[in-house]
Design a protein around this motif. Structure first.
Motif, PDB file in Angstrom:
ATOM      1  N   MET A   1       0.850  -1.196   0.000  1.00 53.21           N
ATOM      2  CA  MET A   1       0.000   0.000   0.000  1.00 53.21           C
ATOM      3  C   MET A   1       0.885   1.246   0.000  1.00 53.21           C
ATOM      4  O   MET A   1       2.009   1.228   0.488  1.00 53.21           O
ATOM      5  N   LYS A  19       0.399  -3.966   3.732  1.00 51.29           N
ATOM      6  CA  LYS A  19      -0.855  -3.637   4.420  1.00 51.29           C
ATOM      7  C   LYS A  19      -0.725  -4.020   5.886  1.00 51.29           C
ATOM      8  O   LYS A  19      -0.195  -5.088   6.183  1.00 51.29           O
ATOM      9  N   LEU A  28      -9.492  -3.411   9.663  1.00 49.91           N
ATOM     10  CA  LEU A  28      -8.629  -2.715   8.715  1.00 49.91           C
ATOM     11  C   LEU A  28      -9.498  -1.696   7.990  1.00 49.91           C
ATOM     12  O   LEU A  28     -10.556  -2.038   7.453  1.00 49.91           O
ATOM     13  N   VAL A  29      -9.077  -0.435   8.006  1.00 50.04           N
ATOM     14  CA  VAL A  29      -9.860   0.628   7.378  1.00 50.04           C
ATOM     15  C   VAL A  29      -9.151   1.084   6.105  1.00 50.04           C
ATOM     16  O   VAL A  29      -7.956   1.390   6.125  1.00 50.04           O
ATOM     17  N   ARG A  30      -9.898   1.115   5.003  1.00 50.86           N
ATOM     18  CA  ARG A  30      -9.390   1.716   3.763  1.00 50.86           C
ATOM     19  C   ARG A  30      -9.598   3.220   3.894  1.00 50.86           C
ATOM     20  O   ARG A  30     -10.737   3.699   3.887  1.00 50.86           O
ATOM     21  N   GLY A  63     -12.911   6.356   6.768  1.00 49.34           N
ATOM     22  CA  GLY A  63     -12.730   5.394   5.688  1.00 49.34           C
ATOM     23  C   GLY A  63     -13.791   4.314   5.697  1.00 49.34           C
ATOM     24  O   GLY A  63     -14.852   4.460   6.324  1.00 49.34           O
ATOM     25  N   ALA A  66     -12.400  -2.606   5.514  1.00 52.53           N
ATOM     26  CA  ALA A  66     -12.002  -3.531   4.449  1.00 52.53           C
ATOM     27  C   ALA A  66     -11.857  -4.959   4.962  1.00 52.53           C
ATOM     28  O   ALA A  66     -11.989  -5.923   4.207  1.00 52.53           O
ATOM     29  N   GLU A  67     -11.561  -5.096   6.267  1.00 50.16           N
ATOM     30  CA  GLU A  67     -11.414  -6.438   6.863  1.00 50.16           C
ATOM     31  C   GLU A  67     -11.799  -6.325   8.329  1.00 50.16           C
ATOM     32  O   GLU A  67     -11.560  -5.294   8.948  1.00 50.16           O
ATOM     33  N   ALA A 121      -2.689   7.102   9.603  1.00 48.96           N
ATOM     34  CA  ALA A 121      -3.598   7.013   8.461  1.00 48.96           C
ATOM     35  C   ALA A 121      -3.142   7.795   7.222  1.00 48.96           C
ATOM     36  O   ALA A 121      -3.912   7.930   6.284  1.00 48.96           O
ATOM     37  N   GLU A 124      -2.900   4.108   2.609  1.00 47.39           N
ATOM     38  CA  GLU A 124      -4.146   3.566   2.048  1.00 47.39           C
ATOM     39  C   GLU A 124      -4.944   2.784   3.091  1.00 47.39           C
ATOM     40  O   GLU A 124      -6.171   2.712   3.031  1.00 47.39           O
ATOM     41  N   TYR A 125      -4.235   2.175   4.052  1.00 52.99           N
ATOM     42  CA  TYR A 125      -4.924   1.375   5.079  1.00 52.99           C
ATOM     43  C   TYR A 125      -4.367   1.678   6.460  1.00 52.99           C
ATOM     44  O   TYR A 125      -3.181   1.976   6.622  1.00 52.99           O
ATOM     45  N   SER A 127      -4.971   0.031  10.657  1.00 56.66           N
ATOM     46  CA  SER A 127      -5.714  -0.898  11.511  1.00 56.66           C
ATOM     47  C   SER A 127      -5.988  -0.238  12.857  1.00 56.66           C
ATOM     48  O   SER A 127      -5.113   0.433  13.411  1.00 56.66           O
TER      49      SER A 127
END
Ligand SMILES: [Zn+2]
Length: 343
Positions: A1, A19, A28-30, A63, A66-67, A121, A124-125, A127
């Motif tokens: 990323m 990532k 996990l935040v995009r 964001g 994403a996970e 932040a 791109e990602y 946590s």
């Protein structure tokens, strides 16, 4: 990323990092938007000691999830979220009493000290643990949500200050937090709101956002001017949002006897205070640290249009341009308040 890394003091590098992994209680935040905070700008040259390189800074973010970790129950992939800038322990003595912002060992996202390091932040990602997440209302944009942290700081300061309807208030420092405090004071029912600053443009903005009066501190006799606007007594409350000796003194001089002076700014580690004035006028000096759960209220006020965050937004730019904008903020370019990066 992609990540904007502070590789050494005053030196950024756009790097390709793996990532971040997530623990069972994390998501996990995009990242969609992330604000450059004053503390990042002060941190990048090493003067604060709280951005030890290499570090990915950035703690005012929003964001899309994403996970999710295996223990995460209330959040799903695709949720629009923002999060508390601090990661506090839930089993701490202070946290158990509801003082999350005072809990021992709290860590700030995107900050590194000799005691901890948490990647932030400007990437791109990122946590984060589930207990610091907040859902973004549908009509609030990611950029607006990235500005919720300073709004929450302002609401926390108000929550510690005894305010009654029709009170008069002084706000020393019309920067970002000061401008949010002014908006919140209007909502709280203050009818006389006096902004004090050295910059006429910021004072004009303060008046657009709810200040009933503006005083340029260079005009002299500030306390007397405030008295003239407050029945000769001084204001019922004041907020110091700079953190320097002269502004703390102004905040103390401008209030009536028995008033509360809430201290938010903390640039200088120590300042002199007029002790006898504080004691004999029976003033209460109230420190205000960060945020204690005011995120939901801040998001609701942004959503309903009662707090205007766009007014302080100077630029919205791609992450790639981050290093340049850090330089411009560091150089205190006139008119720049808040810059939001979009990874
Ligand atoms: Zn911040």
């Amino acid at each position: 990323m992609k990540a904007l890394v502070l590789t050494e003091y005053n030196q950024f590098d756009l790097q390709d990092l793996p990532k971040p992994g997530i623990r069972p209680n994390e998501v996990l935040v995009r990242v969609q938007a992330v604000g450059i905070c004053g503390s990042d700008v002060h941190g990048m040259d090493g003067s604060s000691g709280r951005r030890i390189p290499p570090i990915v800074m950035g703690h005012e973010a929003s964001g899309i999830i994403a996970e999710v970790g295996s223990d995460v129950r209330d959040w799903s992939v695709g949720d629009r979220v923002t999060f508390d800038s601090t990661v506090y322990a839930l089993d701490d003595w202070y946290s158990r009493r509801g003082h999350y912002n005072l809990s021992d060992g709290r860590e700030v996202v995107g900050v590194s000290t000799p005691d901890f390091k948490r990647q932030g932040a400007f990437a791109e990602y990122v946590s984060v643990p589930q207990h610091i997440l907040y859902a973004i209302p549908d009509n609030v944009t990611f950029t607006q949500a990235a500005l919720v942290e300073p709004v929450a700081v302002a609401l926390h300061a108000l929550s510690l200050t005894p305010i009654q309807i029709n009170d008069s208030a002084v706000v020393v420092g019309a920067g970002m937090i000061g401008l949010f405090i002014i908006q919140a004071l209007k909502l709280a029912g203050c009818t006389t709101i006096i902004a004090i600053d050295l910059d006429d443009d910021r004072l004009a903005l303060a008046q657009t956002l709810g200040a009933t009066h503006a005083i340029n501190a260079r005009s002299g006799e500030v306390a007397r001017q405030v008295q003239a606007l407050t029945h000769g007594r001084g204001a019922d409350v004041s907020f110091e949002v700079v953190g320097a000796g002269p502004t703390v003194e102004t905040a103390i001089e401008c209030v009536r006897k028995g008033a509360t002076v809430t201290l938010v700014g903390n640039l200088a580690p120590t300042v002199e205070i007029p002790l006898q004035a504080v004691v004999t006028r029976q003033l209460r000096l109230q420190g205000s640290c960060a945020i204690n759960g005011e995120y939901e209220a801040a998001l609701a006020l942004i959503s309903s249009g009662k707090i205007n965050v766009e007014a302080i937004l100077s630029a919205e730019v791609p992450l790639e341009e981050g290093a340049d904008w850090f330089k411009r903020l560091y150089a205190k370019e006139k008119g720049l308040i808040k810059v939001v990066l979009k990874p």
